[in-house]
Scaffold this motif. Structure first.
Motif, mmCIF file in Angstrom:
data_model
loop_
_atom_site.group_PDB
_atom_site.id
_atom_site.type_symbol
_atom_site.label_atom_id
_atom_site.label_comp_id
_atom_site.label_asym_id
_atom_site.label_seq_id
_atom_site.Cartn_x
_atom_site.Cartn_y
_atom_site.Cartn_z
ATOM 1 N N GLY A 66 0.946 -1.250 -0.228
ATOM 2 C CA GLY A 66 0.101 0.275 -0.235
ATOM 3 C C GLY A 66 0.979 1.300 0.351
ATOM 4 N N THR A 67 2.107 0.814 0.973
ATOM 5 C CA THR A 67 2.757 2.629 0.644
ATOM 6 C C THR A 67 4.004 2.278 1.120
ATOM 7 N N GLN A 68 5.067 3.298 0.337
ATOM 8 C CA GLN A 68 6.530 3.045 0.953
ATOM 9 C C GLN A 68 6.633 4.434 1.231
ATOM 10 N N ASP A 69 7.570 3.166 1.978
ATOM 11 C CA ASP A 69 7.988 4.647 3.674
ATOM 12 C C ASP A 69 9.586 4.360 3.427
ATOM 13 N N LEU A 70 10.545 5.920 3.746
ATOM 14 C CA LEU A 70 10.794 6.009 4.116
ATOM 15 C C LEU A 70 11.300 6.966 5.249
ATOM 16 N N LEU A 71 12.473 6.534 5.945
ATOM 17 C CA LEU A 71 12.738 6.796 6.816
ATOM 18 C C LEU A 71 14.676 7.583 6.569
ATOM 19 N N LEU A 72 15.109 8.237 6.965
ATOM 20 C CA LEU A 72 16.385 9.170 7.058
ATOM 21 C C LEU A 72 16.773 9.352 8.355
ATOM 22 N N LEU A 73 17.644 8.259 8.647
ATOM 23 C CA LEU A 73 17.916 8.540 10.456
ATOM 24 C C LEU A 73 19.404 9.331 10.250
ATOM 25 N N ASP A 74 18.724 10.496 11.348
ATOM 26 C CA ASP A 74 20.349 10.341 11.327
ATOM 27 C C ASP A 74 20.327 10.640 12.943
ATOM 28 N N THR A 75 22.024 9.737 13.321
ATOM 29 C CA THR A 75 21.722 9.410 14.730
ATOM 30 C C THR A 75 22.329 10.449 15.624
ATOM 31 N N LYS A 76 23.155 11.591 15.368
ATOM 32 C CA LYS A 76 23.165 12.843 15.874
ATOM 33 C C LYS A 76 21.378 13.183 16.247
ATOM 34 N N GLN A 77 20.915 13.119 15.649
ATOM 35 C CA GLN A 77 19.326 13.834 16.031
ATOM 36 C C GLN A 77 18.029 12.786 16.601
ATOM 37 N N ASN A 78 17.119 13.450 17.754
ATOM 38 C CA ASN A 78 16.378 13.016 18.033
ATOM 39 C C ASN A 78 15.406 11.955 17.229
ATOM 40 N N ILE A 79 14.949 11.158 17.360
ATOM 41 C CA ILE A 79 14.481 9.994 15.782
ATOM 42 C C ILE A 79 13.033 11.011 15.620
ATOM 43 N N GLU A 80 12.415 11.434 16.662
ATOM 44 C CA GLU A 80 11.107 12.357 16.306
ATOM 45 C C GLU A 80 11.718 13.243 15.006
ATOM 46 N N ASN A 81 12.832 13.966 14.789
ATOM 47 C CA ASN A 81 13.463 15.101 14.018
ATOM 48 C C ASN A 81 13.154 14.310 12.904
ATOM 49 N N THR A 105 4.415 7.751 1.027
ATOM 50 C CA THR A 105 3.910 7.655 0.081
ATOM 51 C C THR A 105 2.755 6.295 -0.395
ATOM 52 N N PRO A 106 1.661 6.524 -1.770
ATOM 53 C CA PRO A 106 1.165 5.487 -2.460
ATOM 54 C C PRO A 106 3.139 4.766 -3.056
ATOM 55 N N SER A 107 3.003 3.224 -2.682
ATOM 56 C CA SER A 107 3.658 2.432 -3.892
ATOM 57 C C SER A 107 3.214 2.592 -4.548
ATOM 58 N N ALA A 108 3.989 1.803 -5.688
ATOM 59 C CA ALA A 108 4.540 2.261 -7.106
ATOM 60 C C ALA A 108 3.163 1.329 -7.549
ATOM 61 N N THR A 109 3.044 0.239 -7.071
ATOM 62 C CA THR A 109 1.730 -0.815 -7.273
ATOM 63 C C THR A 109 0.258 -0.102 -7.238
ATOM 64 N N GLN A 110 0.627 0.561 -6.058
ATOM 65 C CA GLN A 110 -0.933 1.500 -6.471
ATOM 66 C C GLN A 110 -0.982 2.512 -7.128
ATOM 67 N N LEU A 111 0.197 2.827 -7.454
ATOM 68 C CA LEU A 111 0.033 4.320 -8.598
ATOM 69 C C LEU A 111 0.113 3.901 -9.959
ATOM 70 N N ILE A 112 0.136 2.560 -9.595
ATOM 71 C CA ILE A 112 -0.162 1.885 -11.789
ATOM 72 C C ILE A 112 -1.482 1.408 -11.946
ATOM 73 N N ALA A 113 -1.912 0.531 -10.592
ATOM 74 C CA ALA A 113 -2.984 0.625 -10.424
ATOM 75 C C ALA A 113 -4.329 1.306 -10.681
ATOM 76 N N ARG A 114 -3.780 2.767 -10.402
ATOM 77 C CA ARG A 114 -4.880 4.182 -10.285
ATOM 78 C C ARG A 114 -4.622 3.573 -11.963
ATOM 79 N N GLN A 115 -3.754 4.357 -12.423
ATOM 80 C CA GLN A 115 -3.606 3.905 -14.123
ATOM 81 C C GLN A 115 -4.162 3.391 -14.513
ATOM 82 N N ILE A 116 -4.192 1.787 -14.439
ATOM 83 C CA ILE A 116 -4.871 0.670 -15.462
ATOM 84 C C ILE A 116 -6.752 0.818 -14.741
ATOM 85 N N GLU A 117 -6.863 1.571 -13.915
ATOM 86 C CA GLU A 117 -8.017 1.915 -13.622
ATOM 87 C C GLU A 117 -8.565 3.097 -14.463
#
Length: 86
Positions: free
Chosen positions: A11-26, A32-44
């Motif tokens: 359903g989604t593609q999730d990205l996290l840019l982890l910087d160990t010098k920061q709190n994870i909350e920052n 974002t929608p997964s590529a399969t979701q985006l392609i499905a919408r185009q086919i529909e």
């Protein structure tokens, strides 16, 4: 240290840019929608417009795009594919 974590799901593609010098909350997070979701919408959309489709690119399996493709074929429209996309 910086790390990029990517989880590409059905359903989604999730990205996290982890910087160990920061709190994870920052840290930068993107969901974002997964590529399969985006392609499905185009086919529909092609099905709604009564258009045949051509699949190109690389193999991307299952889930939403497969369901949309099956619905497209059941509706009586054609689908073509390059060998790499199949």
């Amino acid at each position: 240290m910086r790390l990029l974590a990517v989880d590409i799901g059905q359903g989604t593609q999730d990205l996290l840019l982890l910087d160990t010098k920061q709190n994870i909350e920052n840290c930068v997070r993107l969901i974002t929608p997964s590529a399969t979701q985006l392609i499905a919408r185009q086919i529909e959309r092609a099905t709604q417009k009564g258009l045949d489709i051509l699949l190109t690119g690389f193999n991307m399996g299952g889930g939403p795009n497969t369901k949309a493709l099956k619905n497209h074929l059941v509706a009586g429209f054609k689908a073509f594919s390059t060998p790499a996309a199949a």
